[in-house]
Scaffold this active site. Structure first.
Site: not given
Length: 138
Positions: A46-48
């Site tokens: 997961g990454y923003a």
């Protein structure tokens, strides 16, 4: 697949087991992603905002024989991020490093070991707990 800590070899794949790691593109999350993949989990990196880092992590895992995918998902609110950054100065870091019995800050790899344990079958009895992986600060 090769595992860095000690001389252990990777655990067999865990069919149907997927680990979703928010913030998996850098720092503690990245170490957790690598460790869980080495333990045989399929992982969601997961990454923003660090797409390239997340995709590189997923590609590294796949190249080592694991299963991974990078997914954009921002789970943090803007005020939480601001509050974290305000306290990040040298004096605060030095004070925090002096608190644990070993007089050092934990590393992303230290936290990844705890995450891997909790996600493994050995951690099945730990439920609804707050785990403080803080080097022994009471």
């Amino acid at each position: 697949m090769h595992v860095t800590p000690g001389n252990r070899t990777a655990a067999p794949r865990r069919p149907g087991r997927v680990a979703v790691v928010t913030g998996g593109s850098r720092g503690i999350g990245h170490e957790a992603v690598k460790r869980l993949a080495a333990d045989g989990y399929a992982v969601v990196v997961g990454y923003a905002g660090h797409r390239e880092s997340a995709e590189a992590a997923a590609q590294d895992i796949a190249a080592a024989g694991g299963r991974a995918v990078a997914v954009r998902a921002d789970v943090a609110g803007p005020t939480a991020t601001d509050l974290f950054l305000e306290g990040k100065d040298e004096e605060t870091i030095a004070r925090m490093a002096a608190q644990p019995p070993l007089e050092r800050l934990g590393t992303p790899a230290d936290i990844a070991e705890v995450v891997a344990f909790l996600a493994s079958p050995a951690g099945h009895g730990v439920n609804g707990q707050v785990i403080r992986a803080n080097g022994g600060i009471v």
